[in-house]
Design an enzyme around this catalytic site. Structure first.
Site, PDB file in Angstrom:
ATOM      1  N   ASN A 353      18.718 -14.249  25.180  1.00 59.41           N
ATOM      2  CA  ASN A 353      18.552 -13.993  23.734  1.00 59.41           C
ATOM      3  C   ASN A 353      17.359 -13.067  23.486  1.00 59.41           C
ATOM      4  O   ASN A 353      16.481 -13.352  22.674  1.00 59.41           O
ATOM      5  CB  ASN A 353      18.352 -15.306  22.969  1.00 59.41           C
ATOM      6  CG  ASN A 353      19.623 -16.136  22.888  1.00 59.41           C
ATOM      7  OD1 ASN A 353      20.709 -15.657  23.210  1.00 59.41           O
ATOM      8  ND2 ASN A 353      19.498 -17.385  22.469  1.00 59.41           N
ATOM      9  N   GLU A 382      19.591  -9.356  27.324  1.00 61.35           N
ATOM     10  CA  GLU A 382      20.864  -9.797  26.758  1.00 61.35           C
ATOM     11  C   GLU A 382      21.096  -9.160  25.396  1.00 61.35           C
ATOM     12  O   GLU A 382      20.173  -9.068  24.572  1.00 61.35           O
ATOM     13  CB  GLU A 382      20.886 -11.323  26.621  1.00 61.35           C
ATOM     14  CG  GLU A 382      22.237 -11.845  26.143  1.00 61.35           C
ATOM     15  CD  GLU A 382      22.287 -13.351  26.043  1.00 61.35           C
ATOM     16  OE1 GLU A 382      23.401 -13.901  26.139  1.00 61.35           O
ATOM     17  OE2 GLU A 382      21.231 -13.983  25.870  1.00 61.35           O
ATOM     18  N   ASP A 384      23.686  -9.816  22.332  1.00 62.85           N
ATOM     19  CA  ASP A 384      24.685 -10.719  21.752  1.00 62.85           C
ATOM     20  C   ASP A 384      25.389  -9.954  20.629  1.00 62.85           C
ATOM     21  O   ASP A 384      24.878  -9.857  19.513  1.00 62.85           O
ATOM     22  CB  ASP A 384      23.968 -11.957  21.223  1.00 62.85           C
ATOM     23  CG  ASP A 384      24.918 -13.116  21.005  1.00 62.85           C
ATOM     24  OD1 ASP A 384      26.128 -12.880  20.992  1.00 62.85           O
ATOM     25  OD2 ASP A 384      24.442 -14.253  20.834  1.00 62.85           O
ATOM     26  N   HIS A 397      22.104 -13.997  16.807  1.00 56.63           N
ATOM     27  CA  HIS A 397      22.602 -15.240  17.389  1.00 56.63           C
ATOM     28  C   HIS A 397      23.669 -15.783  16.458  1.00 56.63           C
ATOM     29  O   HIS A 397      23.376 -16.283  15.380  1.00 56.63           O
ATOM     30  CB  HIS A 397      21.460 -16.238  17.575  1.00 56.63           C
ATOM     31  CG  HIS A 397      21.782 -17.321  18.552  1.00 56.63           C
ATOM     32  ND1 HIS A 397      22.157 -18.575  18.173  1.00 56.63           N
ATOM     33  CD2 HIS A 397      21.808 -17.318  19.914  1.00 56.63           C
ATOM     34  CE1 HIS A 397      22.386 -19.314  19.241  1.00 56.63           C
ATOM     35  NE2 HIS A 397      22.185 -18.583  20.314  1.00 56.63           N
ATOM     36  N   GLU A 431      27.077  -9.977  25.684  1.00 60.64           N
ATOM     37  CA  GLU A 431      27.851 -11.124  25.228  1.00 60.64           C
ATOM     38  C   GLU A 431      28.702 -10.611  24.080  1.00 60.64           C
ATOM     39  O   GLU A 431      28.232 -10.423  22.964  1.00 60.64           O
ATOM     40  CB  GLU A 431      26.924 -12.259  24.786  1.00 60.64           C
ATOM     41  CG  GLU A 431      27.679 -13.546  24.523  1.00 60.64           C
ATOM     42  CD  GLU A 431      26.746 -14.688  24.157  1.00 60.64           C
ATOM     43  OE1 GLU A 431      26.907 -15.240  23.057  1.00 60.64           O
ATOM     44  OE2 GLU A 431      25.850 -15.001  24.959  1.00 60.64           O
TER      45      GLU A 431
END
Length: 834
Positions: A353, A382, A384, A397, A431
């Site tokens: 994250n 990462e 997302d 998130h 992701e």
């Protein structure tokens, strides 16, 4: 160690007169320069002594900063507040105005805590909110740790440039200071603050105030006796040389003097052969007479001594306080490992994250979080990715209140900052929750913004069965994501990366919005799939050997829970096994891991129980060929971390942590990647790189190494509550070993009452290690409290393999990794290997 009489007898006959001459010159320590006389129109400026020592008193940029500037602090489109900023005369801190006055410590920031100074609109805040100000008038001060950036706009471009240049000079001078210079600078900054009427004279009351500031609660009678011994003018005031004499006595290091005199003999100076003897006793590699002579030329302060190849006590202290005298092997601070092995053979610094600056429930997302991660050596970040308005994918998130940032802005941050600290490859772990259209947009942004940095096709390699090496991928960016043909679930639709993780955790989401996002992810865009060249995101269902050969380009993502399950599964199978009888030693589960247990009579159970047998290390073997990424459980709502050590023990390369959350877990991560130039890649031990390895972290075998650490003293520990002058720390030292379960241990010293300035312990702590190549050693200083948990003071973590033997200094770090200079521990280290 040779006796002093033998050392004195072995010297050439002509040496004693020279040594005696030098000893006479340095019998009294070299006087520190006294505070300068007033130079600004008769106004006394004793604090400018610090800047004079730095050679910056006449610098126009620094002088302008001393006068101060009214700069606009920018926090949003409408919040642009004018504040006064002024460099303090210590040259180490900047005072700033607040709308609501707070405690004095809340009105300053320190130069040593600055990570970078950027010109123009080079921060997320200024790019979003600084449009009303010309880039030439803007600057950003980025800090280490969690402190937010300071975005400023000056009245003129020239004034902005003065602050940029001035801070750059101060940072460069501070970085170039020796530890002894930092100590001198530090003590004189407190001296300036304790001089309440700024008359360059110190009354006993002001001396007592100084002592409390530097964290020592000295007995009044002893303090007054010391004060009067230095008051040669007998007027109840210390000034000039009297102040310097008081400081010399205060900063005296009896334990260093004792070591020095053991080797120097009666003449109180070290010859080059005597220094060589000390180096050999230290266990220094490459200790030669030429090396001893080089150290004298580097660290000796007295020119006469240097000419005659002699080292005084001051030079000896300079050496032991230098990076060469530190516990961390100085040769390991640059890239020293083989960087030509496959990627799977390295631990790789990884973030989870990465976009978050706070908790994963409602914290802000920011491109600055990526900049900070790269500044800490992170090599796997990462992203997302979710559907955003206007055809532009966003990063946040999902299904939380965290703010959103544009995917393309993050890619630009990667382009601009990924290789400022390390040249080795960066992995973008995607992701992906986007539909085909926005996946194509993601691929387009990656290609157009990163250009030649992005790996879009396999490299020419002599061994296509292995991943390329960090050296081959220097300056390149890899994408980790789904690869077509897409993995399909039971209902035949493609799985998004997020769903893969959720299925691993056996969790389900029922929200309508989540269902809509899953429908968008029924397919993987060919454009995005094509960019996953070396890092194909796959699911690790089992560790049993597959019928086909392993694919080195496959990367498994596991939650910490699933990874721990895989690590422990085989060991549990061993304990349950049984069979026929012959004598042999079994292994049993004790607190802290598996250890030799009772004698049994079963050859088959023995073969299954012995550390070098059967499939207990199947996860280790898997990680010798393929990359594995481990991430924190989603239940960690406050973005807490797990201990990465257990995952490293099994060879997992990409052990992802929340970089925004300080704690011992991030200390371990920083310690693991402290070496090898802090490039973010550390070569795994040989036992974790061999495809047929027999190493099992649950069964590491008998102890192979004994580590003994004598904790001698500490110096200049920070004051925890600067607003309470009578609050003095009661320090204790704890040493922790983090490694395979059987090696994990902690021991601590007694606490010292009311002395954070120069506490003494003299206690020895000893550890037995079975897998020293995986062990991290963490030194922690705490403020003892009998009624509540101890308060953290400082820490330093490093690999055992980079720990040097002998008398060493540990340079302590704060909770968020910033230097606490001049705070140190002084220890003696002995390592015995069987």
């Amino acid at each position: 160690m040779l006796c002093g009489r033998w050392r004195r007898c072995r010297r050439p006959p002509e040496e004693p007169p020279v040594a005696a001459q030098v000893a006479a010159q340095v019998a009294a320590p070299v006087a520190l320069p006294s505070p300068p006389t007033p130079s600004d129109g008769g106004t006394k400026r004793p604090g400018l002594r610090a800047l004079k020592k730095m050679g910056l008193t006449e610098d126009e940029d620094v002088r302008a900063m001393l006068r101060g500037s009214r700069l606009r602090k920018i926090r949003s489109r409408t919040w642009h507040k004018e504040r006064l900023y002024r460099l303090q005369e210590d040259g180490l801190s900047v005072w700033f105005q607040r709308r609501i006055p707070r405690a004095p410590s809340q009105h300053i920031f320190f130069v040593q805590h600055i990570e970078a100074v950027r010109e123009g609109h080079q921060s997320e805040g200024l790019r979003r909110f600084g449009g009303a100000f010309a880039p030439a008038r803007c600057l950003t001060i980025a800090f280490k740790g969690r402190r937010k950036n300071l975005d400023l706009a000056a009245p003129t471009a020239e004034e902005a440039q003065r602050w940029v240049r001035g801070l750059t000079k101060l940072r460069a001078r501070l970085d170039a200071m020796s530890q002894r210079e930092r100590l001198d600078h530090w003590i004189h900054s407190y001296l300036h603050r304790a001089d309440s009427n700024q008359d360059s004279k110190m009354s006993f009351k002001e001396i007592k105030s100084l002592l409390r500031m530097v964290n020592v609660d000295m007995n009044d009678m002893y303090a007054y006796l010391l004060f009067k011994e230095c008051d040669h003018s007998n007027n109840d005031r210390l000034e000039g040389a009297e102040i310097e004499e008081f400081l010399r006595r205060l900063l005296k290091r009896p334990e260093l003097e004792e070591i020095f005199h053991q080797y120097s003999g009666e003449d109180r100076v070290l010859s080059a052969p005597e220094l060589l003897e000390f180096l050999e006793d230290q266990g220094e590699e490459g200790a030669t007479l030429a090396r001893a002579q080089q150290l004298i030329q580097t660290y000796e302060l007295n020119e006469t001594a240097k000419q005659h190849e002699l080292m005084t006590l001051d030079g000896f202290m300079m050496y032991l306080l230098s990076p060469e005298g530190a516990a961390l092997d100085n040769t390991h601070t640059c890239v020293f490992q083989d960087m030509n092995q496959p990627l799977a053979h390295y631990f790789i610094s990884s973030s989870h994250n990465t976009y978050l600056t706070d908790s994963q429930i409602g914290g802000p997302s920011s491109t600055e979080a990526y900049v900070r991660a790269f500044a800490q050596g992170c090599r796997c970040v990462e992203l997302d990715c979710w559907e955003g308005p206007g055809g532009e994918p966003v990063i946040y998130h999902g299904h939380t209140l965290t703010s959103k940032i544009l995917f393309r802005d993050v890619v630009q941050a990667v382009r601009d900052h990924a290789f400022t600290l390390s040249p080795y490859p960066v992995i973008l772990s995607l992701e992906n929750h986007c539909g085909l259209e926005q996946q194509a947009a993601m691929a387009r942004h990656l290609c157009t913004i990163l250009g030649d940095m992005l790996v879009t096709q396999a490299l020419d390699s002599p061994n296509p069965e292995e991943l390329p090496s960090p050296e081959q991928l220097k300056g390149r960016v890899l994408v980790k994501g789904k690869k077509l043909p897409a993995a399909r679930s039971e209902d035949g639709r493609a799985l998004s990366d997020r769903e893969e993780e959720e299925e691993d955790d056996e969790e389900e989401e029922e929200e309508v919005e989540a269902a809509a996002q899953r429908r968008l992810a029924k397919q993987i865009s060919p454009e995005l799939s094509a960019l996953a060249v070396y890092c194909h995101a796959t699911r690790l269902r089992t560790l049993h050997p597959a019928p086909n050969a392993p694919q080195p380009c496959q990367v498994s993502s596991l939650s910490e829970r699933k990874a721990k399950k895989l690590i422990r599964e085989a060991g549990q199978k061993r304990v349950r096994s049984g069979g026929r009888v012959t004598w042999g030693r079994a292994w049993a589960l004790f607190p802290g891991g598996y250890r030799p247990g009772l004698w049994v009579r079963d050859p088959r159970s023995l073969s299954r129980s012995h550390p070098n047998s059967a499939p207990g290390n199947s996860f280790v073997r898997h990680n010798a060929r393929q990359l594995t990424r481990v991430y924190p459980l989603g239940l960690r709502m406050n973005s807490a971390n797990y201990s990465p050590q257990e995952m490293w023990n099994s060879g997992c390369q990409l052990v992802a942590l929340n970089f925004q959350t300080p704690g011992y877990e991030m200390d371990l991560n920083a310690g693991r990647f402290l070496v090898n130039g802090q490039c973010g890649y550390v070569l795994k031990p040989a036992c974790l790189r061999q495809p047929d390895s027999t190493f099992d972290p649950e069964y590491p075998g008998p102890p192979r190494t004994t580590l003994s650490i004598q904790v001698l003293t500490a110096q200049q520990l920070p004051k925890l509550n600067a607003e309470k002058p009578h609050s003095i720390v009661d320090p204790l030292v704890r040493i922790e070993i983090h490694g395979v379960p059987a090696d994990c241990a902690r021991q601590e010293t007694d606490y010292v009452l009311n002395n954070g300035f120069n506490p003494r312990w003299g206690q020895t702590l000893q550890f037995q290690l079975r897998a020293p190549e995986l062990a991290l050693v963490r030194f922690v200083v705490e403020d003892y409290d009998a009624t509540s948990p101890n308060d953290f003071v400082g820490q330093f973590t490093l690999p055992l393999s980079s720990l040097k033997q002998g008398y060493r200094h540990i340079h302590l770090l704060s909770k968020d990794g910033a230097s606490l200079s001049p705070a140190t521990l002084f220890i003696q280290i002995r390592i015995q290997r069987s």
